[in-house]
Motif scaffolding. Sequence first.
Motif, PDB file in Angstrom:
ATOM      1  N   ASP A 127       0.710  -0.874   0.373  1.00 50.87           N
ATOM      2  CA  ASP A 127       0.095  -0.136   0.120  1.00 50.87           C
ATOM      3  C   ASP A 127       0.951   0.781  -0.188  1.00 50.87           C
ATOM      4  O   ASP A 127       1.661   1.066   1.194  1.00 50.87           O
ATOM      5  CB  ASP A 127      -1.205  -0.304   1.333  1.00 50.87           C
ATOM      6  CG  ASP A 127      -2.238   0.692   0.709  1.00 50.87           C
ATOM      7  OD1 ASP A 127      -2.996   0.837   0.310  1.00 50.87           O
ATOM      8  OD2 ASP A 127      -2.401   2.238   1.119  1.00 50.87           O
ATOM      9  N   ASN A 145      -5.622   4.447  -4.658  1.00 48.77           N
ATOM     10  CA  ASN A 145      -5.481   4.934  -3.450  1.00 48.77           C
ATOM     11  C   ASN A 145      -3.963   5.840  -3.203  1.00 48.77           C
ATOM     12  O   ASN A 145      -3.372   5.769  -2.921  1.00 48.77           O
ATOM     13  CB  ASN A 145      -6.067   3.968  -2.188  1.00 48.77           C
ATOM     14  CG  ASN A 145      -6.771   4.408  -1.880  1.00 48.77           C
ATOM     15  OD1 ASN A 145      -8.211   4.570  -1.602  1.00 48.77           O
ATOM     16  ND2 ASN A 145      -7.488   2.421  -1.909  1.00 48.77           N
ATOM     17  N   LEU A 149     -12.174   0.795   4.581  1.00 50.60           N
ATOM     18  CA  LEU A 149     -11.696  -0.388   3.832  1.00 50.60           C
ATOM     19  C   LEU A 149     -11.503  -1.338   2.536  1.00 50.60           C
ATOM     20  O   LEU A 149     -12.534  -1.775   2.267  1.00 50.60           O
ATOM     21  CB  LEU A 149     -10.880  -1.550   4.792  1.00 50.60           C
ATOM     22  CG  LEU A 149     -10.895  -0.766   6.585  1.00 50.60           C
ATOM     23  CD1 LEU A 149     -10.324  -2.070   7.376  1.00 50.60           C
ATOM     24  CD2 LEU A 149      -9.287  -0.145   6.797  1.00 50.60           C
ATOM     25  N   CYS A 150     -10.577  -1.669   2.187  1.00 50.97           N
ATOM     26  CA  CYS A 150     -10.883  -1.904   0.644  1.00 50.97           C
ATOM     27  C   CYS A 150     -10.126  -3.477   1.240  1.00 50.97           C
ATOM     28  O   CYS A 150      -9.880  -4.074   2.255  1.00 50.97           O
ATOM     29  CB  CYS A 150      -9.686  -1.639  -0.240  1.00 50.97           C
ATOM     30  SG  CYS A 150      -8.658   0.289  -0.343  1.00 50.97           S
ATOM     31  N   CYS A 170      -5.006   3.795   6.756  1.00 52.07           N
ATOM     32  CA  CYS A 170      -5.995   3.770   7.203  1.00 52.07           C
ATOM     33  C   CYS A 170      -6.330   2.742   8.481  1.00 52.07           C
ATOM     34  O   CYS A 170      -5.535   2.643   8.339  1.00 52.07           O
ATOM     35  CB  CYS A 170      -6.827   2.760   5.492  1.00 52.07           C
ATOM     36  SG  CYS A 170      -6.858   3.422   4.740  1.00 52.07           S
ATOM     37  N   ARG A 212      -8.484  -5.604   0.280  1.00 55.81           N
ATOM     38  CA  ARG A 212      -7.091  -5.773   0.523  1.00 55.81           C
ATOM     39  C   ARG A 212      -6.346  -6.266   1.960  1.00 55.81           C
ATOM     40  O   ARG A 212      -6.348  -6.995   2.502  1.00 55.81           O
ATOM     41  CB  ARG A 212      -5.445  -4.739  -0.483  1.00 55.81           C
ATOM     42  CG  ARG A 212      -5.685  -5.628  -1.809  1.00 55.81           C
ATOM     43  CD  ARG A 212      -4.702  -4.606  -2.116  1.00 55.81           C
ATOM     44  NE  ARG A 212      -4.242  -3.539  -2.201  1.00 55.81           N
ATOM     45  CZ  ARG A 212      -4.848  -2.961  -2.107  1.00 55.81           C
ATOM     46  NH1 ARG A 212      -5.687  -2.807  -3.334  1.00 55.81           N
ATOM     47  NH2 ARG A 212      -4.147  -1.545  -2.462  1.00 55.81           N
ATOM     48  N   CYS A 213      -6.671  -4.981   2.417  1.00 54.10           N
ATOM     49  CA  CYS A 213      -7.298  -5.003   3.821  1.00 54.10           C
ATOM     50  C   CYS A 213      -8.023  -5.912   4.492  1.00 54.10           C
ATOM     51  O   CYS A 213      -8.094  -6.621   5.648  1.00 54.10           O
ATOM     52  CB  CYS A 213      -6.895  -3.646   4.752  1.00 54.10           C
ATOM     53  SG  CYS A 213      -5.969  -2.841   4.860  1.00 54.10           S
TER      54      CYS A 213
HETATM   55  S1  SF4 Z   1      -5.545  -1.753   0.863  1.00 58.48           S
HETATM   56 FE1  SF4 Z   1      -7.006   0.058   1.480  1.00 58.48          FE
HETATM   57  S2  SF4 Z   1      -7.923  -0.024   3.438  1.00 58.48           S
HETATM   58 FE2  SF4 Z   1      -6.037  -1.139   2.986  1.00 58.48          FE
HETATM   59  S3  SF4 Z   1      -4.466   0.132   3.394  1.00 58.48           S
HETATM   60 FE3  SF4 Z   1      -4.713   0.529   1.424  1.00 58.48          FE
HETATM   61  S4  SF4 Z   1      -6.104   2.293   0.820  1.00 58.48           S
HETATM   62 FE4  SF4 Z   1      -6.519   1.710   3.267  1.00 58.48          FE
END
Ligand code: SF4
Length: 748
Positions: free
Chosen positions: A25, A205, A57-58, A30, A60-61
Amino acid sequence: MGERIIECSDGRIKMRTCAWSPPGDHPVGCGMYLTVEDGKVVKVEGDPQHPITNGRLCVRCLTLPEYMYNEKRIIHPMYRDPKDRGKDVWEEISWDQALDIIVEKWTAIKDKWGRESIVTFQGTGREPALYHSSLTYAVLGSPNAVFPMSGDSCYGPRCSVADFLLGAGYPEMDYAQFLEGRYDDPQYELPKYIILWGKDPLFSNPDGFFGHSLIDLMKRGSKFITIDPRITWISARSEYALQLRPGTDAALGIGMLQVIINEGLYDSEFVEKWTFGFEELKQRVNEYTLEEIEEITTVAKEDIIAVARIYAQNSPSAIMWGLAVDTNSNGTQVGHTIMSLIAITGNFDIPGGNTLSVPASFMGKWRYECANLLEPEIRKKMIGLERYPGFQAAHVVAHPDLVLDALETGDPYELKMAWFFGSNMLANTSNAQPKRWYEALRKMEFNVGQDLFMTPTAMALYDVFLPVATFAEHEGVVLPHFGRNTHMVSAMNKCVDVGECKSDLEICFWIGKRLNPDAWPWETIADFFTQQIQPVMGITFEDLQDEGWHMNAFEYRKYEKGLLRPDGAQGFNTPTGLIELESSLYEDWGEDPLPYFAENILTPFSRPDLAEEFPLIMTTGGRETTSFHSEHRQIKSLRRLMPDPLVQINPETAIQYGISNGDWVAIENPFGRAIEKALITEIIKPGIIHAQHGWWYPEQDGEEPNLFGVWKSTINSLIPHKAIGKLGFGSPYKNVMCKIYKVDSLDS
Ligand code: SF4
Ligand SMILES: Nc1nc2c(c(=O)[nH]1)N[C@H]1C(S)=C(S)[C@@H](COP(=O)(O)OP(=O)(O)OC[C@H]3O[C@@H](n4cnc5c(=O)[nH]c(N)nc54)[C@H](O)[C@@H]3O)O[C@H]1N2
Ligand SMILES: Nc1nc2c(c(=O)[nH]1)N[C@H]1C(S)=C(S)[C@@H](COP(=O)(O)OP(=O)(O)OC[C@H]3O[C@@H](n4cnc5c(=O)[nH]c(N)nc54)[C@H](O)[C@@H]3O)O[C@H]1N2
Ligand SMILES: [Mo]
């Protein structure tokens, strides 16, 4: 603000943290709570009280536990004899054994070949990017820290334009990120228009920016304009979607400047008081006609005029400029035109415009200052110092394209040891021409790498594998919004351990204390962070961990208040003290001081001799939420969403080449070939294709020659090496000519 640790009634605990990496990321930071049960993270939830992300959140998290406890994760240090590179014959070793091997090899190589024979590779702005220079300069004592993307074409061109012409950090859109009351803060004004220029933040992002904020702004009434060859989710909701030919952005920028200047729509007071070279810029942009620009960009002249007028007549408005600015040999010129548009319309550092960051920084400053720890004679040997002085002035790292040359030719000297610090460079990520890097790097005497999974790069090249901890497994700080942001910092709070993994900073500490103890005087990581953040933020690291995040007060119009220059005078931190629409630095570095458009090196227009055979234009790498470059290919629930690499093709083009949806397609040009699966879609214009990058197949045989299938969808083999701008920046990752044809399978 919620509690740092919440004890649940069922005995589980929830721990608050802010994410960086891994998983991959950019530092959005986040906010989230991780539920821990029996020493394992079992659930991830957004923290609704986080001021920027408000609980969102997306994927991936949300799939973090699947990543952390993945059966393929490497959780112990490992060693393999250099003669066995490419074979899956690893031996598990202890950290002490790893350290002994590294010290022995490092000592022998530096004594025989000099410290300059060591080269280190970072990836994108994941957490290790913050410590990469420190590892290189302050631990290993080498001058050759390198981000191996040709022309440093991620963020490099944009940041250098900000450095050279503005004397400030990268100008981010103002989405009230620095204000206590966010969008409702009395100081804030909503941008009337937001131009997304080669940037798709809902999916990416990028650069520490939280993409979903665009939806917040849309709901509040901001309108959108997109400059993108594809129709994105936001383009579909934009007032104008300019679908330009990839790589022609500088021409478009020049056209917009021409309209604004010739129609007198610029902010004459701002131009008069704060800019340098306006008349020269005016003359330059009038060297092109709008008809010519329409022909180059394929954007209708009427649309260029309309968008230029809208932007100039609706203050405040903001431009978000993305990766497509950089992935272009004209990268600095594109940035120059965009920066000039923001400047002449008076949109810099006003509420709802593009914010500027103050020059003093903390973690980032220390990062560059580490170069001062090098012996002067060694520092002078940094590869590229003489050839690209502008590049070096901005970046203080070795030049990627010249490093590949040095690896291949031994000129200016032999390179003997490599350290991979968060880079899966063979997997169609940073490097252009990855096979050349592979051939060159397999000849090194000794290679060390730190990662989480057995990647193609690790299997092919590492001798020592150091396993890295995810953000849930270590303490750290996140600096959201990139640039030279000194306004906000967030804490990563350690929740659990997995195997013997250490963070990148812990690894620097651990080996730095042995190789160069004077540079690593801190007793603990917390002491180090406190020393970094306290002078700027006024709090200790422990305070930050309790608070979660900390914001400093933000001031607009810093150029009027003497906040941008070290001498405290009004204006900008450039040689003229003004925003340089005409650069006073470029000529000395062999570059035109004014923006211009030049065809990229490998297009049907710059290479008419090849146009008949390779008539299509390929752009690459538009982000998907299911992966971060080459990462996440082994995370099953994400791979289900994106099982194969996709190439987007317009229906008309597909019919022309006899390709149906779902067919395997070879993409080829004089430099290379890759295979991806056809996705026939109207979002892209005829004659242009969009291919994904970062593909390898963790489910396949990892040993050489297959290397997890890394040479099958080798999209970066089509990107030429050294197709860079005169300042050393920018490379055509998003605009090269190609042809396509149907093949039977991925293995064809
Ligand atoms: S993957 Fe998405 S939720 Fe996780 S830190 Fe990156 S921007 Fe934030
Ligand atoms: N064709 C094409 N190519 C592109 C692009 C494009 O748009 N088109 N985009 C380019 C851009 S902008 C960039 S920045 C590069 C990115 O290139 P890279 O950042 O080099 O991307 P990855 O290959 O994913 O390599 C990162 C590796 O680091 C590991 N890793 C993840 N987190 C951590 C961590 O915290 N510490 C350590 N030590 N390792 C970690 C991952 O497992 C992975 O193996 O790719 C570029 N490549
Ligand atoms: N999920 C996820 N997020 C990521 C990453 C990831 O791999 N996965 N990578 C991270 C990294 S390192 C970076 S640098 C950022 C990049 O993130 P962004 O800056 O948002 O860039 P991209 O998504 O590569 O491309 C943005 C848009 O540019 C368009 N485009 C392509 N060619 C051109 C052109 O020539 N001109 C113009 N004007 N537009 C063009 C594409 O169609 C795409 O919609 O994302 C970061 N975030
Ligand atoms: Mo990037």
